[in-house]
Design a protein around this motif. Structure first.
Motif, PDB file in Angstrom:
ATOM      1  N   VAL A 134      46.249  34.351  42.362  1.00  0.00           N
ATOM      2  CA  VAL A 134      44.917  34.068  41.822  1.00  0.00           C
ATOM      3  C   VAL A 134      44.995  32.866  40.899  1.00  0.00           C
ATOM      4  N   ASP A 135      43.897  32.166  40.758  1.00  0.00           N
ATOM      5  CA  ASP A 135      43.844  31.025  39.858  1.00  0.00           C
ATOM      6  C   ASP A 135      43.937  31.486  38.406  1.00  0.00           C
ATOM      7  N   ASP A 136      44.650  30.703  37.604  1.00  0.00           N
ATOM      8  CA  ASP A 136      44.732  30.967  36.171  1.00  0.00           C
ATOM      9  C   ASP A 136      43.775  30.000  35.474  1.00  0.00           C
ATOM     10  N   PRO A 137      42.698  30.498  34.870  1.00  0.00           N
ATOM     11  CA  PRO A 137      41.716  29.608  34.237  1.00  0.00           C
ATOM     12  C   PRO A 137      42.275  28.853  33.037  1.00  0.00           C
ATOM     13  N   TYR A 174      56.629  38.274  50.008  1.00  0.00           N
ATOM     14  CA  TYR A 174      56.559  39.101  48.808  1.00  0.00           C
ATOM     15  C   TYR A 174      55.150  39.649  48.605  1.00  0.00           C
ATOM     16  N   LEU A 175      54.162  38.806  48.764  1.00  0.00           N
ATOM     17  CA  LEU A 175      52.773  39.243  48.581  1.00  0.00           C
ATOM     18  C   LEU A 175      52.400  40.306  49.613  1.00  0.00           C
ATOM     19  N   LYS A 176      52.827  40.115  50.855  1.00  0.00           N
ATOM     20  CA  LYS A 176      52.507  41.064  51.922  1.00  0.00           C
ATOM     21  C   LYS A 176      53.131  42.422  51.653  1.00  0.00           C
ATOM     22  N   HIS A 177      54.377  42.430  51.181  1.00  0.00           N
ATOM     23  CA  HIS A 177      55.090  43.689  51.012  1.00  0.00           C
ATOM     24  C   HIS A 177      54.816  44.376  49.673  1.00  0.00           C
TER      25      HIS A 177
END
Length: 228
Positions: A190-193, A181-184
């Motif tokens: 990302v980290d959620d602070p 999914y991320l690639k396409h």
């Protein structure tokens, strides 16, 4: 007596050792036998090979049914409403599976598919499904690391009359789908602070209410693979 205590007292106790028989139990066999699978097939004259089986929405040979189930993108385990482990899809060698299983384990009571420390949690999950409090329970395997996200989905099965008929356990690594999914989409994780990492049960901290409701299963990695 409080409502909570009353519910605890009246809640049915799960027989993870499958000590009684139900309408579908193959009687006269020792459930813990390593040859239960072979004995059960012989006693019931179970069909195999190119024999056709009429399903609710199709007609397949036993071979075709095996091809279909073994091609699923997840490991499947079938435990009946008597808490007896009856089937897994034999999709790869046990050492390559996320929850390795062997034919000699088929027929066991599910108590013997988990280490003793995990049985209380396993019983709680089955009871949630049996009583209809949840239709599905998801458990993340702890300690996966950043490259894996192994999940166990426990899904209640019912017959046409709505009667609970057992548990369908699906085991899979979600990370390949996430990476695809991320690639396409060109997105990234990302980290959620604002979220505290939870290294025990999953990638993020559960809400307190969820923690109170969810059974604490001590060992989610064994599936139907544990032998004592």
């Amino acid at each position: 007596m409080t409502e909570e205590k009353k519910n605890n007292v009246e809640a049915p106790v799960e027989d993870l050792f499958s000590t009684k028989d139900i309408d579908t139990t193959i009687k006269g066999l020792e459930k813990a036998s390593e040859t239960w699978y072979e004995q059960a097939a012989e006693q019931t004259h179970a069909v195999s090979g190119d024999t056709y089986v009429k399903l609710d929405c199709g007609v397949l040979t036993v071979d075709q049914l095996n091809y279909f189930l073994n091609s699923m993108p997840f490991e499947l385990t079938f435990a009946d409403d008597n808490n007896q482990f009856l089937y897994y899809n034999n999709m790869m060698p046990a050492e390559e599976m996320l929850a390795g299983r062997k034919p000699g384990q088929v027929g066991n009571a599910i108590a013997y598919c988990h280490p003793e420390r995990a049985r209380k949690g396993a019983a709680a999950v089955v009871n949630l499904l049996r009583t209809g409090k949840q239709k599905k329970f998801r458990l993340a395997v702890p300690g996966n690391g950043p490259d894996k996200c192994v999940l166990h989905d426990y899904i209640a099965m019912h017959d046409e009359d709505g009667r609970f008929r057992g548990v369908n356990e699906q085991i899979y690594d979600l990370m390949p789908a996430i990476q695809w999914y991320l690639k396409h989409t060109g997105q990234k994780l990302v980290d959620d602070p604002n979220v505290t990492a939870d290294t025990v049960t999953g990638p993020s901290q559960h809400k307190e209410a969820e923690k109170k409701e969810a059974p604490q299963v001590a060992d989610a990695t064994s599936g139907a693979s544990h032998q004592e």
